[in-house]
Design a protein around this motif. Structure first.
Motif, PDB file in Angstrom:
ATOM      1  N   ASN A   1      -0.181   0.697  -8.131  1.00  0.00           N
ATOM      2  CA  ASN A   1      -1.466   0.608  -7.490  1.00  0.00           C
ATOM      3  C   ASN A   1      -1.293  -0.229  -6.252  1.00  0.00           C
ATOM      4  N   ASN A   2      -0.755  -1.338  -6.190  1.00  0.00           N
ATOM      5  CA  ASN A   2      -0.497  -2.023  -5.022  1.00  0.00           C
ATOM      6  C   ASN A   2       0.018  -1.195  -3.724  1.00  0.00           C
ATOM      7  N   GLU A   3       0.963  -0.380  -3.999  1.00  0.00           N
ATOM      8  CA  GLU A   3       1.775   0.366  -3.160  1.00  0.00           C
ATOM      9  C   GLU A   3       0.968   1.482  -2.773  1.00  0.00           C
ATOM     10  N   ASN A   4      -0.087   2.204  -3.377  1.00  0.00           N
ATOM     11  CA  ASN A   4      -0.740   3.174  -3.138  1.00  0.00           C
ATOM     12  C   ASN A   4      -2.152   3.058  -3.229  1.00  0.00           C
ATOM     13  N   PRO A   5      -2.790   2.374  -2.068  1.00  0.00           N
ATOM     14  CA  PRO A   5      -4.164   2.008  -2.008  1.00  0.00           C
ATOM     15  C   PRO A   5      -5.096   3.248  -2.277  1.00  0.00           C
ATOM     16  N   GLY A   6      -4.809   4.446  -2.040  1.00  0.00           N
ATOM     17  CA  GLY A   6      -5.628   5.404  -2.274  1.00  0.00           C
ATOM     18  C   GLY A   6      -5.651   5.825  -3.740  1.00  0.00           C
ATOM     19  N   ILE A   7      -4.872   5.226  -4.562  1.00  0.00           N
ATOM     20  CA  ILE A   7      -4.793   5.657  -5.932  1.00  0.00           C
ATOM     21  C   ILE A   7      -4.853   4.381  -6.849  1.00  0.00           C
ATOM     22  N   HIS A   8      -5.776   4.679  -7.864  1.00  0.00           N
ATOM     23  CA  HIS A   8      -5.731   3.636  -8.764  1.00  0.00           C
ATOM     24  C   HIS A   8      -5.598   4.176 -10.389  1.00  0.00           C
ATOM     25  N   VAL A   9      -4.590   3.399 -11.243  1.00  0.00           N
ATOM     26  CA  VAL A   9      -4.433   3.840 -12.305  1.00  0.00           C
ATOM     27  C   VAL A   9      -4.693   2.734 -13.228  1.00  0.00           C
TER      28      VAL A   9
END
Length: 452
Positions: free
Chosen positions: A87-95
């Motif tokens: 989540n931290n490394e992919n700000p456009g995605i939240h799991v």
């Protein structure tokens, strides 16, 4: 995001709230309805806040993915940490992650969600993955970049009818936990290496006033470890294994003819008083059996490598090992699985984002972390397996091939050895006659194969 119905009593584990709610696995089961409602409200607020913050950071819409799995409590290991890292490394995605234990009905809830169109974007699967693939609920992951990094053995274990519907997070192992200090107290210097040594050790332990075996049977797990290893090993050593498995799949060859020896061994342990059948049938795997074992008055416990963390929490000073299950006349065996298979819902609206998450979770760095947290073995060619000395004895069995698989894609639905073994081993513990059990098993399988 794929929406889903609320689950009421389901234990919801949201990554964004993990730091606030860590360690609440067992406590959540005893919360009052008011406390549960309050907790879910707080989780939802934290979750929505995190998504809003991400949207502000990316100056756009955040794709929200839901993940459903059977890892709860201590068994999650590095899972929360890895999801948070993604989540931290992919700000456009939240799991976000939600878990229900296998013994708590995970498979039924998963199947119900998928059948109703309310399935999560990503989910875990085990022996029943073939059924989910046949029903069209899972995306083919053969093209995921990390597939090439898996060992040939694990790729075979992940392939069902030419398709890879789930990527394994580990090589998980079922074996036998042994309390070495208790054995020494009873005059035994080493873990039993075969069935006769096992019987001798159980007798010495019980004669000294201790418990021989802590065995789960509420869902058949511990009972089936004994029955399946003994029963199916001859099949796995047969030069014509593939042909015979195909004959079992079509009903031409009796599956019960293999399992019978396993049931005979299980009944022998029960009749000798080394397994208490009444207690086993209400003992939950990875929970009640561990609670018994950590009292340090029990010599043996069939169980999985992922039990280690919970055992260490309950008895940090216990001198114990995980080794083979001593069920053969001249050897011990383990059971393996390309465990915790991550799948993508074929109906997800965010397939690309879900695949990106799967690639992250099955990369070497992620799997090395996860495997260490599960005290298991890497499924990758260059992966790092556990360094825990407790499970060192198991490595020898992997290297020498003294093992069977408890989830083998060579068997086709409705022939699911692990599911069948658990169910009918429980029947033996409940007092069923062996010949009747074998006959009922084969009759049931034959009818299901005809109806397929």
């Amino acid at each position: 995001m794929m929406k889903k119905k609320g689950m009421g009593t389901v234990i919801s584990i949201l990554l964004t709230a993990a730091m606030l709610l860590g360690g609440c696995g067992s406590a959540a089961e005893t919360q009052t309805p008011a406390e549960e409602t309050k907790k879910e409200t707080v989780q939802q607020e934290v979750k929505e806040s995190a998504v809003e913050e991400k949207a502000e950071e990316t100056d756009g819409e955040v794709v929200e993915l839901t993940m459903f799995g059977f890892k709860t409590g201590a068994e999650q290991g590095a899972l929360p940490e890895l999801i948070e890292q993604f989540n931290n490394e992919n700000p456009g995605i939240h799991v976000t992650y939600e878990g229900i234990s296998n013994s708590g009905g995970y498979q039924d809830v998963l199947t119900s969600r998928l059948a109703s169109g309310q399935g999560d974007d990503i989910f875990m699967a085990q022996a029943y993955l073939g059924q989910l693939q046949e029903a069209g609920y899972v995306k083919d992951l053969s093209g995921v970049s990390t597939v090439a990094d898996y060992t040939e053995l694990v790729q075979d274990l992940m392939t069902i009818d030419g398709q890879i519907s789930g990527l394994g997070m580990e090589i998980a192992v079922f074996g036998m936990f042994v309390n070495m200090d208790l054995l020494k107290e009873c005059g035994i210097e080493k873990a039993p290496a075969n069935y006769q040594e096992f019987l001798d050790a159980c007798k010495a332990v019980t004669d000294a006033g201790h418990t021989a075996i802590a065995c789960s049977g509420k869902d058949g797990t511990g009972l089936a470890v004994f029955a399946a290893t003994r029963g199916l090993y001859p099949l796995y050593q047969d030069a014509e294994k593939a042909a015979k498995i195909e004959q079992i799949n079509t009903g031409e060859l009796s599956f019960g003819s293999y399992m019978k020896d396993g049931f005979i061994l299980l009944k022998d342990l029960i009749d000798k008083g080394y397994i208490n059948p009444e207690k086993a049938l209400v003992t939950e795997a990875a929970k009640d059996d561990i609670a018994e074992f950590v009292k340090e008055d029990t010599a043996f416990m069939p169980g999985g490598s992922w039990f280690v963390s919970s055992i260490n929490e309950g008895a940090p000073d216990m001198n114990y090992i995980l080794t083979g299950v001593p069920v053969m006349d001249d050897d011990s065996l383990i059971m393996i699985n390309a465990g915790v298979k991550l799948c993508i819902n074929s109906k997800t609206e965010h397939s690309a984002e879900a695949e990106k998450f799967i690639e992250f979770m099955t990369g070497k760095e992620s799997l090395d972390k996860y495997v260490q947290s599960q005290n298991s073995f890497s499924p990758l060619k260059d992966g790092s397996s556990t360094s825990n000395a407790v499970v060192d004895p198991v490595a020898e069995y992997l290297t020498s091939g003294r093992m069977i698989s408890w989830v083998d894609p060579s068997f086709k639905s409705p022939v699911e050895p692990w599911t069948i073994a658990r169910s009918y081993a429980s029947n033996i513990a409940a007092g069923a006659d062996i010949d009747t059990t074998v006959k009922d098993m084969d009759t049931d399988l034959t009818n299901k194969i005809k109806l397929k």
